[in-house]
Design a protein around this motif. Structure first.
Motif, PDB file in Angstrom:
ATOM      1  N   PRO A 123      47.732  37.706  88.497  1.00  0.00           N
ATOM      2  CA  PRO A 123      46.756  38.185  88.821  1.00  0.00           C
ATOM      3  C   PRO A 123      46.497  39.810  88.252  1.00  0.00           C
ATOM      4  O   PRO A 123      45.303  40.143  87.700  1.00  0.00           O
ATOM      5  CB  PRO A 123      46.827  38.453  90.391  1.00  0.00           C
ATOM      6  N   SER A 124      47.608  40.495  88.298  1.00  0.00           N
ATOM      7  CA  SER A 124      47.424  41.709  87.805  1.00  0.00           C
ATOM      8  C   SER A 124      47.087  41.699  86.178  1.00  0.00           C
ATOM      9  O   SER A 124      46.238  42.564  85.393  1.00  0.00           O
ATOM     10  CB  SER A 124      48.676  42.420  88.002  1.00  0.00           C
ATOM     11  N   GLY A 125      47.416  40.841  85.426  1.00  0.00           N
ATOM     12  CA  GLY A 125      47.358  40.618  84.196  1.00  0.00           C
ATOM     13  C   GLY A 125      45.957  40.279  83.851  1.00  0.00           C
ATOM     14  O   GLY A 125      45.321  40.555  82.858  1.00  0.00           O
ATOM     15  N   ALA A 126      45.199  39.274  84.434  1.00  0.00           N
ATOM     16  CA  ALA A 126      44.022  38.715  84.480  1.00  0.00           C
ATOM     17  C   ALA A 126      42.982  39.715  84.622  1.00  0.00           C
ATOM     18  O   ALA A 126      42.236  40.041  83.680  1.00  0.00           O
ATOM     19  CB  ALA A 126      43.940  37.571  85.263  1.00  0.00           C
ATOM     20  N   VAL A 127      43.162  40.437  85.684  1.00  0.00           N
ATOM     21  CA  VAL A 127      42.200  41.636  85.931  1.00  0.00           C
ATOM     22  C   VAL A 127      42.374  42.791  84.827  1.00  0.00           C
ATOM     23  O   VAL A 127      41.367  43.220  84.544  1.00  0.00           O
ATOM     24  CB  VAL A 127      42.350  42.417  87.301  1.00  0.00           C
ATOM     25  N   LEU A 152      39.348  43.996  82.319  1.00  0.00           N
ATOM     26  CA  LEU A 152      38.846  45.442  82.233  1.00  0.00           C
ATOM     27  C   LEU A 152      38.769  45.971  80.782  1.00  0.00           C
ATOM     28  O   LEU A 152      37.972  46.582  80.380  1.00  0.00           O
ATOM     29  CB  LEU A 152      39.449  46.157  83.556  1.00  0.00           C
ATOM     30  N   ILE A 153      39.917  45.791  80.387  1.00  0.00           N
ATOM     31  CA  ILE A 153      40.126  46.211  78.905  1.00  0.00           C
ATOM     32  C   ILE A 153      39.024  45.417  77.912  1.00  0.00           C
ATOM     33  O   ILE A 153      38.389  46.449  77.138  1.00  0.00           O
ATOM     34  CB  ILE A 153      41.653  46.118  78.263  1.00  0.00           C
ATOM     35  N   CYS A 154      38.966  44.215  77.955  1.00  0.00           N
ATOM     36  CA  CYS A 154      38.088  43.774  77.207  1.00  0.00           C
ATOM     37  C   CYS A 154      36.850  44.179  77.334  1.00  0.00           C
ATOM     38  O   CYS A 154      35.998  44.183  76.641  1.00  0.00           O
ATOM     39  CB  CYS A 154      38.176  42.101  77.226  1.00  0.00           C
ATOM     40  N   LEU A 155      36.407  44.154  78.664  1.00  0.00           N
ATOM     41  CA  LEU A 155      35.093  44.784  79.272  1.00  0.00           C
ATOM     42  C   LEU A 155      34.765  45.947  78.314  1.00  0.00           C
ATOM     43  O   LEU A 155      33.614  46.319  77.675  1.00  0.00           O
ATOM     44  CB  LEU A 155      34.920  44.801  80.597  1.00  0.00           C
ATOM     45  N   HIS A 156      35.594  47.290  78.513  1.00  0.00           N
ATOM     46  CA  HIS A 156      35.360  48.254  77.913  1.00  0.00           C
ATOM     47  C   HIS A 156      35.300  48.378  76.479  1.00  0.00           C
ATOM     48  O   HIS A 156      34.615  48.924  75.925  1.00  0.00           O
ATOM     49  CB  HIS A 156      36.531  49.251  78.425  1.00  0.00           C
ATOM     50  N   GLY A 216      54.044  51.623  75.247  1.00  0.00           N
ATOM     51  CA  GLY A 216      52.698  51.860  74.557  1.00  0.00           C
ATOM     52  C   GLY A 216      51.567  51.895  75.497  1.00  0.00           C
ATOM     53  O   GLY A 216      50.712  52.742  75.254  1.00  0.00           O
ATOM     54  N   ALA A 217      51.579  50.691  76.237  1.00  0.00           N
ATOM     55  CA  ALA A 217      50.417  50.580  77.136  1.00  0.00           C
ATOM     56  C   ALA A 217      50.081  51.748  78.084  1.00  0.00           C
ATOM     57  O   ALA A 217      49.075  52.395  78.319  1.00  0.00           O
ATOM     58  CB  ALA A 217      50.642  49.376  77.931  1.00  0.00           C
ATOM     59  N   MET A 218      51.226  52.191  78.820  1.00  0.00           N
ATOM     60  CA  MET A 218      51.365  53.238  79.695  1.00  0.00           C
ATOM     61  C   MET A 218      50.787  54.663  78.911  1.00  0.00           C
ATOM     62  O   MET A 218      49.970  55.410  79.274  1.00  0.00           O
ATOM     63  CB  MET A 218      52.649  53.575  80.182  1.00  0.00           C
ATOM     64  N   ARG A 219      51.342  54.812  77.538  1.00  0.00           N
ATOM     65  CA  ARG A 219      51.053  56.006  76.777  1.00  0.00           C
ATOM     66  C   ARG A 219      49.560  56.135  76.440  1.00  0.00           C
ATOM     67  O   ARG A 219      48.895  57.084  76.769  1.00  0.00           O
ATOM     68  CB  ARG A 219      51.729  55.997  75.651  1.00  0.00           C
ATOM     69  N   TRP A 220      48.776  54.876  76.280  1.00  0.00           N
ATOM     70  CA  TRP A 220      47.735  54.647  75.856  1.00  0.00           C
ATOM     71  C   TRP A 220      46.731  55.338  77.339  1.00  0.00           C
ATOM     72  O   TRP A 220      45.774  56.171  77.008  1.00  0.00           O
ATOM     73  CB  TRP A 220      47.095  53.315  75.688  1.00  0.00           C
ATOM     74  N   SER A 221      47.069  54.874  78.354  1.00  0.00           N
ATOM     75  CA  SER A 221      46.296  55.295  79.355  1.00  0.00           C
ATOM     76  C   SER A 221      46.286  56.786  79.705  1.00  0.00           C
ATOM     77  O   SER A 221      45.447  57.375  80.172  1.00  0.00           O
ATOM     78  CB  SER A 221      46.571  54.473  80.710  1.00  0.00           C
ATOM     79  N   ILE A 272      42.918  51.845  84.975  1.00  0.00           N
ATOM     80  CA  ILE A 272      43.432  50.922  86.117  1.00  0.00           C
ATOM     81  C   ILE A 272      43.767  49.696  85.136  1.00  0.00           C
ATOM     82  O   ILE A 272      44.668  48.893  85.531  1.00  0.00           O
ATOM     83  CB  ILE A 272      42.614  50.600  87.275  1.00  0.00           C
ATOM     84  N   GLY A 273      42.776  49.191  84.521  1.00  0.00           N
ATOM     85  CA  GLY A 273      42.722  48.091  83.560  1.00  0.00           C
ATOM     86  C   GLY A 273      44.216  48.104  82.733  1.00  0.00           C
ATOM     87  O   GLY A 273      44.932  47.223  82.536  1.00  0.00           O
ATOM     88  N   ILE A 274      44.372  49.207  81.903  1.00  0.00           N
ATOM     89  CA  ILE A 274      45.743  49.323  80.951  1.00  0.00           C
ATOM     90  C   ILE A 274      46.890  49.283  82.023  1.00  0.00           C
ATOM     91  O   ILE A 274      47.807  48.582  81.621  1.00  0.00           O
ATOM     92  CB  ILE A 274      45.142  50.539  80.255  1.00  0.00           C
ATOM     93  N   ASN A 275      46.846  50.087  82.865  1.00  0.00           N
ATOM     94  CA  ASN A 275      47.970  49.895  83.989  1.00  0.00           C
ATOM     95  C   ASN A 275      48.231  48.797  84.552  1.00  0.00           C
ATOM     96  O   ASN A 275      49.587  48.231  84.447  1.00  0.00           O
ATOM     97  CB  ASN A 275      47.804  51.200  85.140  1.00  0.00           C
ATOM     98  N   LEU A 276      47.193  48.081  84.882  1.00  0.00           N
ATOM     99  CA  LEU A 276      47.621  46.673  85.246  1.00  0.00           C
ATOM    100  C   LEU A 276      48.091  45.743  84.314  1.00  0.00           C
ATOM    101  O   LEU A 276      49.293  44.948  84.481  1.00  0.00           O
ATOM    102  CB  LEU A 276      46.274  46.105  85.752  1.00  0.00           C
ATOM    103  N   THR A 277      47.654  45.891  83.078  1.00  0.00           N
ATOM    104  CA  THR A 277      48.301  44.959  82.088  1.00  0.00           C
ATOM    105  C   THR A 277      49.493  45.401  81.768  1.00  0.00           C
ATOM    106  O   THR A 277      50.179  44.314  81.343  1.00  0.00           O
ATOM    107  CB  THR A 277      47.418  45.064  80.731  1.00  0.00           C
ATOM    108  N   ALA A 278      49.765  46.715  81.512  1.00  0.00           N
ATOM    109  CA  ALA A 278      51.230  47.133  81.158  1.00  0.00           C
ATOM    110  C   ALA A 278      51.994  46.494  82.212  1.00  0.00           C
ATOM    111  O   ALA A 278      53.358  46.249  81.869  1.00  0.00           O
ATOM    112  CB  ALA A 278      51.404  48.777  81.275  1.00  0.00           C
ATOM    113  N   ASP A 279      51.715  46.482  83.597  1.00  0.00           N
ATOM    114  CA  ASP A 279      52.658  45.910  84.668  1.00  0.00           C
ATOM    115  C   ASP A 279      52.796  44.612  84.335  1.00  0.00           C
ATOM    116  O   ASP A 279      53.976  44.087  84.512  1.00  0.00           O
ATOM    117  CB  ASP A 279      51.627  46.353  85.770  1.00  0.00           C
TER     118      ASP A 279
END
Lengths: 295, 671
Positions: A27-31, A35-39, A214-219, A272-279
């Motif tokens: 779920p976290s990855g999908a959301v 969000l990332i793709c939307l932005h 890297g994902a965390m750094r991005w956010s 939030i989208g980036i953090n969820l994806t990183a997670d």
């Protein structure tokens, strides 16, 4: 990457596809990915979607509330908030998505080198890293920006430099886990050059940790960029930027709150989208210790 | 044997127990299948099985405990009439510790490092006995004395790290005895201990079982250890009990093909023959289907075995086996190769010559550094002098901490060393550090590590792994490289289809074969093997030893083989060198040293080695103490020697004494 490129193509694809499908199944990855793709979509397609020109000033409609003509109202210069919000992430996303890989690359390589070689050099240079980390980041960056200016050409290397420093720590720690293992000893005993050992033996083993980092750094970098804009050192007007918009609209927050809320929502959904994806990425790669997944 | 105090009361019974986990498709994967087992008061039963056979799961299930993710599918475990899987937590609390107690595998991990030994034992007594106040302290001292620990009163204030591995295991046993249990379950209690320590612990367990008429369940992969303590042996394979019978019968005439194969694969220290490997691999945990678990590895296999799982059939009053073809076991192929492994290298040219090699890990103090003096702490490894001819295999043996691996690493250039002379093939100086060696010199010395999980990069394919030395030393690329990798895999009896797999997709034995292939890829003159079989199961170990032997013969490679297992060394080495605290004690041809060991330490080591034979018992010569470092002067073994001559052994280092042409010993008693 070296390992992936050496696999037969079917296996290379299936591993990537496997990772992505694993991400989407969580779920976290999908959301997060949505969000990332939307932005990203909005940042690219913004100019065609936005109902108004972001620069268009209307003296007749200042600080209006939401209406049919302006869905999110207008700001203190009468510009359409919706259009400005849709376009407000362009520069932030462009700068940070270029600076993040740069930061990961230099920080990662230096960290791996320190972790592998160790000794006196490592002792001394890590204290320099500590010294850098102990200074507030905003101070360091303002010094550079005030000295050299605020263009993209300055911002990207500055962000990449300062955000690469904590990566050194992460990469060094991940390398320490690997260096103690016998396959590094075996490679040393065979007489490989240090660069070969870094690239072929260590890199594939720390890559996953660096990817998540890297994902965390991005956010964090996005937040930093928006903060700089908020302080007036990022994007220069009249170009729209979330940080800048919040800064402009905060004086009128009591009677025109949308001007602050809209960019805040845009920025926070992306982060939030980036953090969820990183997670989800950490879990999919088996790096999450709480899951006790095999690494 | 202990029949005197055995009443025939069944204290623990396991009926048709099946345990499994649910996979992603919610299918139940069995780990234990239809286990039937009973143990009577005072009886000692050994449960033997290789990794993944479910023996540890079974041991824990007897405590009414299953690891997270596992659940009971069927069956029951009854301890003194109480069903362990139905009992309420409060009832279990009283049963565990007071009726069944567990001694875990690794005492170093089972003891809390920040609590004293006294705190551990007192806690066990508070939980598992009705004692209060000072009676607890008195009982704690009694318990430590019971497990033969010296100075129990002082020991109570010590912390676990101040004790040796053997002493820690004794403390763990004392904790288990705190509740005066009827049944003691021991999960691999001596794995990871040195041979001499292991022999002492086994003796203790035997005595305890006799003194307290306690039922003991001894779980281990080591048939040698089990043969010493158990009256009955249960053999587990792929989650099933395949054989259950009296020790003597199981070891002498096993009524199951797997047990027969397993016994044949164990290297014997009493015979100079190579063990026979069991081919194939057992089904992965949870993958066993409706066929016999041993299908694919059994020489007696028929169609019936592939379609129908055999029942557990009683052969006599106290023996049962799970096989369709017990009557055909006589057709089993010859169990041991009788050919002697002795070879004559007398004419071959001398390839490795080492004179007075020493390694020190101690860093000199600041003052010594300034004065340019070396550290005055005793060297980790000192005064190693040996020579090897081309094609010879040297076995380097000793307990943990004896410096065996350090010597290998020094020869490989991974650890800096000093030596008067360390020459490979007449010209190459081995004292040079790794960075100063030329590629050609590096190629000639290759090292194989103990654990292939550690020595193979998990993120490289087998092709990548094998390609590293080939690209580095021979500059191979493209199709040449791939063809050479395939040929290497063939050499270690793995197919070319393994090339694109990752190490995680291979079994332990297959991984070690890849590691061997990588070492031999460099076409080395000298191969250093660091405990290369100790992370493997016995049935796989035999195949790896066989492979090393074949490669050595084909390529005429010289091998230095480090191992703590004397039986393994006997089956591969021509010469043996015995190390204690980094110093050589005895050196000579394998046959001579094994037949007539002259150094007290060699005698102690050989005496403590266990054989899967109920009639061969270890003789305990050396004292069971662990030394932190060599003594400052005199013979290195003086503190543990049972024949020490005071005034001589603690004063001067003995000189080498030649008992015949090549067999030399460093002991005052010989000279």
């Amino acid at each position: 990457m070296i390992v992936l490129s050496r696999l037969p193509s079917w296996q290379r694809r299936s591993r990537l596809i496997g990772l992505i499908s694993d991400l989407i199944s969580r779920p976290s990855g999908a959301v997060g990915l949505f969000l990332i793709c939307l932005h990203l979509g909005l940042a690219i397609g913004g100019p065609w979607i936005a109902p108004y020109d972001f620069k268009a000033i209307s003296t007749k409609a200042l600080l209006q509330g939401p209406s049919l003509a302006h869905l999110l109202g207008t700001d203190h210069l009468g510009r359409d908030i919706l259009s400005r919000t849709l376009l407000g992430g362009r520069e932030a996303i462009l700068v940070t998505s270029l600076a993040t890989p740069l930061a990961m690359m230099w920080g990662g390589l230096v960290g791996i080198y320190f972790g592998l070689v160790g000794g006196r050099v490592d002792d001394v240079l890590m204290r320099v890293v500590d010294a850098f980390l102990s200074l507030p980041w905003i101070l360091k960056m303002l010094v550079i920006i005030v000295t050299f200016g605020t263009g993209i050409g300055i911002l990207i290397p500055t962000l990449a430099f300062f955000y690469g420093i904590p990566v050194i720590r992460v990469a060094r720690a991940a390398t320490h886990d690997v260096v103690a293992r016998d396959f590094i000893q075996a490679a040393k005993a065979r007489g490989h050059r240090t660069l070969t050992i870094i690239w072929r033996e260590i890199m594939p083993n720390v890559r996953d940790a660096l990817l998540v980092e890297g994902a965390m750094r991005w956010s964090w970098m996005l937040l930093a960029f928006s903060s700089l804009s908020f302080l007036g050192f990022g994007v220069s007007p009249p170009n729209p930027d979330w940080g800048l918009m919040i800064s402009d609209a905060r004086g009128f927050m009591s009677f025109a709150p949308v001007g602050v809320i809209a960019p805040v929502i845009a920025l926070s959904t992306l982060i939030i989208g980036i953090n969820l994806t990183a997670d989800a990425l950490a879990k999919a790669l088996g790096l999450d210790r709480t899951q006790k997944a095999p690494v | 044997m202990t029949g005197l105090d055995t009443d025939h009361r069944c204290v623990l019974s396991v009926g048709n127990l099946s345990v499994g986990f649910s996979d992603r498709e919610k299918q139940i994967r069995p780990i234990l299948r239809n286990i039937d087992f009973r143990i009577h008061a005072g009886e000692t039963v050994g449960i033997v099985g290789e990794s993944g056979s479910g023996k540890s799961t079974f041991a824990l299930a007897m405590m009414g405990y299953l690891k997270a993710g596992l659940h009971r599918v069927d069956g029951r475990v009854t301890v003194n009439g109480c069903d362990m899987f139905v009992a309420l937590p409060q009832a279990l609390e009283r049963i565990r510790g007071r009726q069944v107690a567990l001694v875990p595998q690794n005492p170093a991990q089972a003891l809390t490092p920040s609590l004293t030994i006294g705190a551990h034992i007192r806690e066990a007594l508070r939980l598992h006995s009705d004692l209060v106040g000072e009676a607890i302290d008195r009982r704690a001292i009694e318990l430590l004395a019971q497990v033969r620990l010296p100075h129990p009163d002082i020991l109570l204030a010590r912390y676990p790290h101040e004790l040796s591995g053997g002493q820690q295991q004794r403390v763990a046993i004392a904790m288990a005895l705190a509740g005066a249990p009827d049944i003691l379950v021991l999960d691999e209690p001596t794995t990871g201990l040195d041979v001499t320590t292991q022999a002492h612990i086994l003796m203790l367990l035997r005595e305890l079982a006799r003194e307290r008429s306690m039922a003991m369940i001894y779980v281990s992969h080591d048939l040698g250890a089990i043969a010493q303590v158990a009256e009955r042996i249960v053999v587990m394979y792929a989650g099933e009990i395949v054989l259950d019978g009296p020790t003597r019968s199981v070891l002498r005439s096993p009524h199951h093909p797997y047990a027969k194969g397993l016994l044949a694969s164990i290297p014997r220290f009493s015979a100079a023959s190579r063990p026979l490997p069991l081919h194939g691999r057992p089904p992965a945990p949870g993958q066993a289907g409706s066929a016999c678990g041993f299908v694919g590895r059994c020489p007696l296999e028929t169609e019936q075995c592939r379609t129908q799982r055999p029942d557990f059939v009683a052969l006599s009053a106290n023996e049962a086996s799970r096989c369709h073809h017990i009557s055909r076991l006589a057709e089993w192929p010859e169990t041991r190769k009788t050919e002697a492994v002795l070879r004559d290298h007398g004419a071959a040219q001398e390839i490795l010559k080492i004179d007075a090699l020493s390694v020190t890990y101690a860093r000199p103090s600041l003052i010594d550094q300034i004065r340019g003096r070396p550290s005055r702490a005793p060297k980790t490894v000192d005064d190693i002098t040996l020579s090897l001819r081309r094609g010879e295999a040297l076995g380097l043996v000793g307990e943990s901490g004896s410096g065996k691996s350090t010597i290998l690493k020094a020869l490989a250039g991974l650890v800096p060393m000093e030596a008067q002379q360390a020459v490979l093939d007449g010209s190459q100086d081995l004292t040079r550090r790794l960075e100063l060696r030329r590629p050609e010199e590096l190629r000639r010395v290759q090292i194989i590590f103990q654990n292939p999980d550690e020595s193979l990069n998990p993120r490289q394919t087998i092709f990548d792994i094998l390609a590293q030395p080939l690209m580095l030393y021979f500059g191979l690329t493209g199709s040449d490289l791939r063809a050479r990798c395939e040929a290497l895999l063939e050499q270690v009896r793995l197919g070319a289809h393994y090339l694109d797999r990752f190490p995680g997709q291979l079994s332990g034995g297959e991984k070690q074969r890849v590691a061997i292939a990588r070492a031999f890829a460099a076409e080395p003159d000298l191969v250093l093997c660091d405990e290369i079989t100790s992370a493997l199961d016995v049935s796989v170990q035999a195949a790896v030893l066989d492979l090393i032997e074949t490669l050595r013969r084909e390529k005429n490679t010289t091998i230095v083989f480090v191992s703590h297992d004397l039986a393994v060394v006997r089956s591969v080495a021509d010469k043996i060198a015995v190390l204690y605290q980094g110093r050589l004690c005895e050196m000579g041809p394998v046959a001579d040293v094994y037949a007539s060991p002259s150094h007290p330490y060699t005698q102690a080591l050989l005496g403590a080695t266990l054989e899967p034979d109920p009639d061969l018992h270890p003789t305990l010569l050396a004292l069971d103490v662990t030394e932190a470092g060599p003594p400052p002067k005199g013979c290195v073994f003086q503190n543990r020697c049972h024949k020490k001559l005071s005034g001589r052994c603690d004063e001067e280092i003995p000189a080498w004494a030649l008992s015949d042409m090549q067999h030399q010993t460093r002991c005052h008693l010989i000279a």
